[in-house]
Scaffold this motif. Structure first.
Motif, PDB file in Angstrom:
ATOM      1  N   TYR A 167      46.377   3.361  50.762  1.00  0.00           N
ATOM      2  CA  TYR A 167      47.116   5.067  51.197  1.00  0.00           C
ATOM      3  C   TYR A 167      45.670   6.048  50.844  1.00  0.00           C
ATOM      4  O   TYR A 167      45.292   7.080  51.339  1.00  0.00           O
ATOM      5  CB  TYR A 167      47.455   5.243  49.888  1.00  0.00           C
ATOM      6  N   THR A 168      44.058   5.380  50.274  1.00  0.00           N
ATOM      7  CA  THR A 168      43.262   6.413  50.426  1.00  0.00           C
ATOM      8  C   THR A 168      42.567   5.810  50.994  1.00  0.00           C
ATOM      9  O   THR A 168      41.278   6.296  50.990  1.00  0.00           O
ATOM     10  CB  THR A 168      42.953   5.956  48.418  1.00  0.00           C
ATOM     11  N   GLU A 169      42.021   5.116  51.659  1.00  0.00           N
ATOM     12  CA  GLU A 169      41.549   5.255  53.438  1.00  0.00           C
ATOM     13  C   GLU A 169      42.115   5.936  54.265  1.00  0.00           C
ATOM     14  O   GLU A 169      41.466   5.874  55.713  1.00  0.00           O
ATOM     15  CB  GLU A 169      41.438   3.619  53.681  1.00  0.00           C
ATOM     16  N   ASP A 170      43.115   6.285  54.547  1.00  0.00           N
ATOM     17  CA  ASP A 170      44.097   7.176  55.045  1.00  0.00           C
ATOM     18  C   ASP A 170      43.531   8.031  55.530  1.00  0.00           C
ATOM     19  O   ASP A 170      43.500   8.961  54.285  1.00  0.00           O
ATOM     20  CB  ASP A 170      45.661   7.578  54.945  1.00  0.00           C
ATOM     21  N   ASP A 171      43.230   8.661  56.696  1.00  0.00           N
ATOM     22  CA  ASP A 171      42.651   9.918  56.823  1.00  0.00           C
ATOM     23  C   ASP A 171      43.221  10.737  56.298  1.00  0.00           C
ATOM     24  O   ASP A 171      42.449  12.556  56.217  1.00  0.00           O
ATOM     25  CB  ASP A 171      42.287  10.277  58.698  1.00  0.00           C
ATOM     26  N   ALA A 172      44.814  11.215  57.121  1.00  0.00           N
ATOM     27  CA  ALA A 172      45.561  12.309  56.478  1.00  0.00           C
ATOM     28  C   ALA A 172      45.266  12.583  54.747  1.00  0.00           C
ATOM     29  O   ALA A 172      45.066  13.720  54.336  1.00  0.00           O
ATOM     30  CB  ALA A 172      47.091  12.282  56.878  1.00  0.00           C
TER      31      ALA A 172
END
Length: 436
Positions: A167-172
């Motif tokens: 999740y820490t790679e998600d743009d949002a």
């Protein structure tokens, strides 16, 4: 480690940086894992050539650490090193607060990022020992809505081999975090950032450090343990280990006295004081706080399995390949050239807590910045400098993590080390590696 890697390349609560390990994915088959255990985690009958920590050795360590601080621009460092019959080395260097000039001190509280994973996974393994769950249970049995949840086991999650999107790679997520670093996140909000992405690979196929894995394990501990994760960890892990200054905060609360932390993981790309940023985005993967004395105790406890049965500890130490020679990752724990433990990183802070079984030596390093130097995490640089002096045959070395070329898309170092924090987006920014 904060096994550290850039956010967009797979950060684990170090945003890995809540734990930093920057390991590339390995393609070794799962069946290759057991063969690594003996070679990578030496038995206590073997002895390392660990030196007596004389004033002369202490002077060499002082010089090596100060050189790292000078070259990497590190504000402050706390180091504790010891081994039975060899003495003890405890030092604090630099400043804890750049504004006031207050000196760093060995007794200060620090955020420990992905070292939180060692506590969460220990709690999970205690439930295994109590017969409440099994490592090969599918996560779908405990948490609904997990992609591939009927095939991903608790073992896959603890060993960073689930295939879930980090999740820490998600743009949002990155946008939301940078817009307001003091906002709270819930575990379910964090999982939503991950679950909108397809799985990256099938369970067990390879290693990929991922904070999503440990968030899920935290929910399992809560469900089966019957109480909020911070309470379960405090009662069953922190207290029995004899840790008196280790805290799992519910928000941004930070006990005093503590060091200020400095990061470039900011919307502007400028260095900011991240002391009061809310670590809830790391939760089970990177939110905890501790100090040097407690971590020196924890290094031995987690590496030797004091709180677990021998059988379960052996499973924990079954190190799987990571793709980096001399390293392995077990169940919420790593080995790097013989040292066993974890690192952590999140904006403003880095930590390293490791144990060398051959010498029964412990090393803890705490740094109040996560800004990398030539792609390497400051916590890793300090660990390397210390081990190069005292255990040159067991040097703590991790490769540099690539920085993202896009300033608008910050990256996060992950460590077997880490840990859960967004890493610096600027190639020119010195920062730490590994998860984190």
């Amino acid at each position: 480690m904060r096994w550290s890697r850039a956010l967009r390349r797979g950060t684990c609560a170090g945003l890995a940086m809540a734990g930093l390990l920057a390991f590339p994915a390995s393609t070794a088959p799962a069946g290759a894992i057991p063969a690594l255990v003996t070679a990578m985690v030496p038995g206590p009958s073997q002895r390392a050539d660990f030196p007596e920590l004389t004033p002369a050795v202490a002077a060499r360590l002082d010089t090596a650490i100060r050189q790292v601080m000078r070259e990497a621009g590190v504000p402050g460092v706390i180091v504790g090193l010891s081994a039975p019959g060899k003495g003890s080395y405890v030092r604090a260097f630099g400043v804890a607060d750049k504004a006031s000039g207050a000196a760093m001190s060995p007794g200060l509280y620090m955020r420990i990022g992905s070292e939180t994973k060692t506590f969460t996974v220990t709690a999970l393994l205690q439930l295994v020992d109590r017969g409440k769950l099994g490592l090969d249970d599918p996560i779908a049995r405990y948490v609904d809505g997990v992609p591939n949840g009927d095939r991903i086991t608790l073992r896959h999650l603890a060993g960073m081999r689930s295939g879930l999107f980090n999740y820490t790679e998600d743009d949002a997520f990155v946008k939301a975090f940078l817009a307001d670093p003091e906002r709270p996140f819930t575990p379910r909000q964090l999982l939503a950032y991950s679950f909108k992405h397809p799985v990256q690979f099938q369970p067990g196929e390879t290693f990929a450090y991922c904070n999503t894995n440990t968030i899920l394990l935290g929910l399992v501990v809560e469900k089966i343990g019957g109480r909020p994760l911070p309470e379960f960890v405090e009662k069953n892990v922190v207290a029995p280990a004899g840790l008196r200054h280790t805290v799992f905060p519910s928000g941004a609360a930070f006990p005093n006295p503590h060091a200020h932390g400095y990061t470039r993981q900011t919307a502007s790309g400028e260095v900011e004081d991240a002391t009061d940023w809310n670590p809830s985005w790391g939760w089970a993967a990177g939110a905890m706080i501790s100090d040097l004395p407690d971590l020196r105790t924890w290094a031995r406890v987690v590496a030797t399995g004091t709180l677990l049965t021998p059988k379960t500890q052996a499973e924990r130490l079954a190190m799987g390949p990571t793709g980096i020679p001399g390293t392995g990752y077990g169940l919420g724990i790593f080995t790097v050239h013989g040292w066993v433990g974890h690192n952590g990183s999140l904006p403003g802070y880095e930590s390293l807590t490791i144990y060398l079984p051959e010498a029964r030596a412990t090393l803890v390093a705490l740094v109040n910045t996560d800004i990398r130097y030539e792609g390497v995490a400051p916590g890793t640089l300090v660990g390397q400098a210390v081990t190069r002096v005292v255990t040159p045959d067991h040097e703590f070395v991790l490769p540099a993590s690539p920085a993202s070329p896009a300033p608008a898309s910050p990256t996060t170092p992950v460590s077997p080390t880490t840990s859960a924090s967004p890493a610096s987006p600027r190639p020119s920014a010195p920062a730490t590696g590994h998860g984190d």
